[in-house]
Design a protein around this motif. Sequence first.
Motif, PDB file in Angstrom:
ATOM      1  N   LEU A  43       0.829  -1.229  -0.048  1.00 46.28           N
ATOM      2  CA  LEU A  43      -0.057   0.204  -0.040  1.00 46.28           C
ATOM      3  C   LEU A  43       0.576   1.393  -0.092  1.00 46.28           C
ATOM      4  O   LEU A  43       0.295   2.268   0.006  1.00 46.28           O
ATOM      5  CB  LEU A  43      -0.973  -0.022   1.239  1.00 46.28           C
ATOM      6  N   GLY A  44       2.217   1.139   0.103  1.00 42.31           N
ATOM      7  CA  GLY A  44       2.855   2.222   0.412  1.00 42.31           C
ATOM      8  C   GLY A  44       3.029   3.369  -0.712  1.00 42.31           C
ATOM      9  O   GLY A  44       3.013   4.342  -0.546  1.00 42.31           O
ATOM     10  N   LYS A  45       2.716   2.934  -2.008  1.00 36.30           N
ATOM     11  CA  LYS A  45       3.087   3.737  -3.159  1.00 36.30           C
ATOM     12  C   LYS A  45       1.349   4.003  -3.616  1.00 36.30           C
ATOM     13  O   LYS A  45       1.308   4.312  -4.851  1.00 36.30           O
ATOM     14  CB  LYS A  45       4.068   3.176  -4.215  1.00 36.30           C
ATOM     15  N   THR A  46       0.639   3.818  -2.739  1.00 35.68           N
ATOM     16  CA  THR A  46      -1.004   4.127  -3.312  1.00 35.68           C
ATOM     17  C   THR A  46      -1.303   5.324  -2.539  1.00 35.68           C
ATOM     18  O   THR A  46      -0.794   5.546  -1.586  1.00 35.68           O
ATOM     19  CB  THR A  46      -1.818   2.694  -3.192  1.00 35.68           C
ATOM     20  N   SER A  47      -2.818   5.531  -2.769  1.00 34.39           N
ATOM     21  CA  SER A  47      -3.329   6.454  -2.090  1.00 34.39           C
ATOM     22  C   SER A  47      -3.745   5.762  -0.782  1.00 34.39           C
ATOM     23  O   SER A  47      -4.694   6.814  -0.069  1.00 34.39           O
ATOM     24  CB  SER A  47      -4.623   6.837  -3.103  1.00 34.39           C
ATOM     25  N   THR A  52       0.971   9.668   3.431  1.00 32.14           N
ATOM     26  CA  THR A  52       1.242  10.631   2.403  1.00 32.14           C
ATOM     27  C   THR A  52      -0.021  11.047   1.810  1.00 32.14           C
ATOM     28  O   THR A  52      -0.014  12.156   0.840  1.00 32.14           O
ATOM     29  CB  THR A  52       2.015   9.951   1.041  1.00 32.14           C
ATOM     30  N   ASN A  53      -1.385  10.615   2.159  1.00 36.94           N
ATOM     31  CA  ASN A  53      -2.684  11.022   1.571  1.00 36.94           C
ATOM     32  C   ASN A  53      -3.368  12.107   2.436  1.00 36.94           C
ATOM     33  O   ASN A  53      -4.373  12.484   2.253  1.00 36.94           O
ATOM     34  CB  ASN A  53      -3.658   9.652   1.425  1.00 36.94           C
ATOM     35  N   ASP A  55      -4.141  11.563   5.818  1.00 33.51           N
ATOM     36  CA  ASP A  55      -4.933  11.351   6.691  1.00 33.51           C
ATOM     37  C   ASP A  55      -4.381  10.977   7.994  1.00 33.51           C
ATOM     38  O   ASP A  55      -5.040  10.440   9.083  1.00 33.51           O
ATOM     39  CB  ASP A  55      -5.549   9.999   6.284  1.00 33.51           C
ATOM     40  N   SER A  56      -2.951  11.671   8.261  1.00 33.46           N
ATOM     41  CA  SER A  56      -2.372  11.305   9.508  1.00 33.46           C
ATOM     42  C   SER A  56      -1.390  12.390   9.718  1.00 33.46           C
ATOM     43  O   SER A  56      -1.185  13.362   8.807  1.00 33.46           O
ATOM     44  CB  SER A  56      -1.557   9.967   9.690  1.00 33.46           C
ATOM     45  N   THR A  57      -0.759  12.623  10.940  1.00 34.20           N
ATOM     46  CA  THR A  57       0.441  13.499  11.227  1.00 34.20           C
ATOM     47  C   THR A  57       1.965  13.131  10.898  1.00 34.20           C
ATOM     48  O   THR A  57       2.856  13.718  11.098  1.00 34.20           O
ATOM     49  CB  THR A  57       0.551  13.887  12.509  1.00 34.20           C
ATOM     50  N   THR A  58       1.787  11.687  10.319  1.00 34.90           N
ATOM     51  CA  THR A  58       3.148  11.143   9.743  1.00 34.90           C
ATOM     52  C   THR A  58       3.674  11.646   8.687  1.00 34.90           C
ATOM     53  O   THR A  58       2.871  11.927   7.447  1.00 34.90           O
ATOM     54  CB  THR A  58       2.998   9.617   9.474  1.00 34.90           C
ATOM     55  N   ARG A  59       4.827  12.113   8.394  1.00 36.07           N
ATOM     56  CA  ARG A  59       5.535  13.005   7.522  1.00 36.07           C
ATOM     57  C   ARG A  59       6.385  12.107   6.720  1.00 36.07           C
ATOM     58  O   ARG A  59       7.567  11.876   7.287  1.00 36.07           O
ATOM     59  CB  ARG A  59       6.138  14.324   8.007  1.00 36.07           C
ATOM     60  N   GLY A  60       6.171  11.295   5.645  1.00 36.97           N
ATOM     61  CA  GLY A  60       7.025  10.585   5.226  1.00 36.97           C
ATOM     62  C   GLY A  60       6.602   9.227   5.599  1.00 36.97           C
ATOM     63  O   GLY A  60       6.257   8.836   6.710  1.00 36.97           O
ATOM     64  N   PRO A  65      -4.104   2.370   6.464  1.00 33.52           N
ATOM     65  CA  PRO A  65      -5.087   3.463   6.274  1.00 33.52           C
ATOM     66  C   PRO A  65      -5.943   3.437   7.233  1.00 33.52           C
ATOM     67  O   PRO A  65      -5.928   2.801   8.263  1.00 33.52           O
ATOM     68  CB  PRO A  65      -5.853   2.460   5.070  1.00 33.52           C
ATOM     69  N   ALA A  66      -6.627   4.717   7.258  1.00 36.16           N
ATOM     70  CA  ALA A  66      -7.505   4.977   8.295  1.00 36.16           C
ATOM     71  C   ALA A  66      -8.517   3.981   8.833  1.00 36.16           C
ATOM     72  O   ALA A  66      -9.124   3.737   9.878  1.00 36.16           O
ATOM     73  CB  ALA A  66      -8.278   6.439   8.176  1.00 36.16           C
ATOM     74  N   ASP A  67      -9.075   3.125   7.572  1.00 38.70           N
ATOM     75  CA  ASP A  67     -10.034   2.307   7.909  1.00 38.70           C
ATOM     76  C   ASP A  67      -9.695   0.975   8.277  1.00 38.70           C
ATOM     77  O   ASP A  67     -10.251   0.172   8.283  1.00 38.70           O
ATOM     78  CB  ASP A  67     -11.100   2.268   6.467  1.00 38.70           C
ATOM     79  N   MET A  68      -8.416   0.735   8.364  1.00 35.34           N
ATOM     80  CA  MET A  68      -7.829  -0.596   8.780  1.00 35.34           C
ATOM     81  C   MET A  68      -7.490  -0.690  10.203  1.00 35.34           C
ATOM     82  O   MET A  68      -6.772   0.196  10.734  1.00 35.34           O
ATOM     83  CB  MET A  68      -6.528  -0.898   7.980  1.00 35.34           C
ATOM     84  N   ALA A  69      -8.166  -1.570  11.038  1.00 35.93           N
ATOM     85  CA  ALA A  69      -7.652  -1.955  12.353  1.00 35.93           C
ATOM     86  C   ALA A  69      -6.571  -2.942  12.382  1.00 35.93           C
ATOM     87  O   ALA A  69      -6.900  -4.210  12.216  1.00 35.93           O
ATOM     88  CB  ALA A  69      -9.095  -2.596  12.894  1.00 35.93           C
ATOM     89  N   PHE A  70      -5.527  -2.520  12.432  1.00 35.21           N
ATOM     90  CA  PHE A  70      -4.304  -3.210  12.390  1.00 35.21           C
ATOM     91  C   PHE A  70      -4.360  -4.295  13.468  1.00 35.21           C
ATOM     92  O   PHE A  70      -3.858  -5.436  13.171  1.00 35.21           O
ATOM     93  CB  PHE A  70      -2.997  -2.424  12.563  1.00 35.21           C
ATOM     94  N   LEU A  71      -4.700  -4.242  14.732  1.00 35.62           N
ATOM     95  CA  LEU A  71      -4.793  -5.131  15.749  1.00 35.62           C
ATOM     96  C   LEU A  71      -5.651  -6.403  15.460  1.00 35.62           C
ATOM     97  O   LEU A  71      -5.830  -7.139  16.105  1.00 35.62           O
ATOM     98  CB  LEU A  71      -4.811  -4.627  16.941  1.00 35.62           C
ATOM     99  N   ASP A  72      -6.873  -6.021  14.324  1.00 39.20           N
ATOM    100  CA  ASP A  72      -7.651  -7.009  14.091  1.00 39.20           C
ATOM    101  C   ASP A  72      -7.287  -7.867  12.850  1.00 39.20           C
ATOM    102  O   ASP A  72      -8.152  -8.752  12.308  1.00 39.20           O
ATOM    103  CB  ASP A  72      -8.992  -6.501  13.695  1.00 39.20           C
ATOM    104  N   LEU A  73      -6.022  -7.574  12.359  1.00 44.06           N
ATOM    105  CA  LEU A  73      -5.604  -8.415  11.175  1.00 44.06           C
ATOM    106  C   LEU A  73      -5.667  -9.849  11.858  1.00 44.06           C
ATOM    107  O   LEU A  73      -4.925 -10.287  12.763  1.00 44.06           O
ATOM    108  CB  LEU A  73      -4.183  -7.972  10.750  1.00 44.06           C
ATOM    109  N   ASP A  74      -5.898 -10.850  10.515  1.00 43.61           N
ATOM    110  CA  ASP A  74      -5.797 -12.291  10.882  1.00 43.61           C
ATOM    111  C   ASP A  74      -4.350 -12.751  10.874  1.00 43.61           C
ATOM    112  O   ASP A  74      -3.980 -13.370   9.798  1.00 43.61           O
ATOM    113  CB  ASP A  74      -6.882 -12.908   9.846  1.00 43.61           C
TER     114      ASP A  74
END
Length: 211
Positions: A43-47, A52-53, A55-60, A65-74
């Motif tokens: 996903l790094g080079k996508t929207s 980079t899009n 949706d966050s305070t991360t710079r670079g 994504p905002a709609d992904m719950a990382f801790l719920d990944l299988d």
Amino acid sequence: MIRLLNHRLEQHFPTMVMVREHGGMEQLNSDLTQVIAGLDIELGKTSRNAATNGDSTTRGGFQTPADMAFLDLDDAAVKMLKAQIILPGIEEYLSQVFHADPLYTDFRIKSWANILGQGNWQSPHIHPKEYTLISGVYYAQVPATTAPSGHLEFINPVMASVAIGGQAATRLHRPEAGQLLLFPPYYMHFVHPVSSDQQRSIVAFDVRLNS
């Protein structure tokens, strides 16, 4: 006759930060780093890259994504992190700071992951979403650097105390792999630019009451 009946120094509205350090995390941290790196490749080079899009305070770098719950990944490593590190930390913070019984505290977790590479950073921010009780971060991979590179810095939430009370304006926190950090969502913070050519990988989350 005038007399002193009592004398005490009270600390009001302290900013409670909990630091939990874990050993034997090498394999889990390696697995988590691979999971996050795999998402970066996908996903790094996508929207969908929240770093980079806008949706966050991360710079670079990369952020899930905002709609992904990382801790719920299988994923086995993610499930282990949530069950054995994140949830016990949340329960301990609820108990010690809020004096709340975790079994009777109905909460949900919003989570994400990010990678910071050389020159990447996070701008000052808070986590002001309604019903948020706790913010937290778990460090899966931390490059060996000299402060303040890649360090988390907190900003004093009572700036008047800096002017009239001689209190420090900020507090620098040195992250370590295997460390879990929990703090109030109103505690403003930022991450200094990473100077190392190695990546910094973390899992962050907010704990919110179910309304």
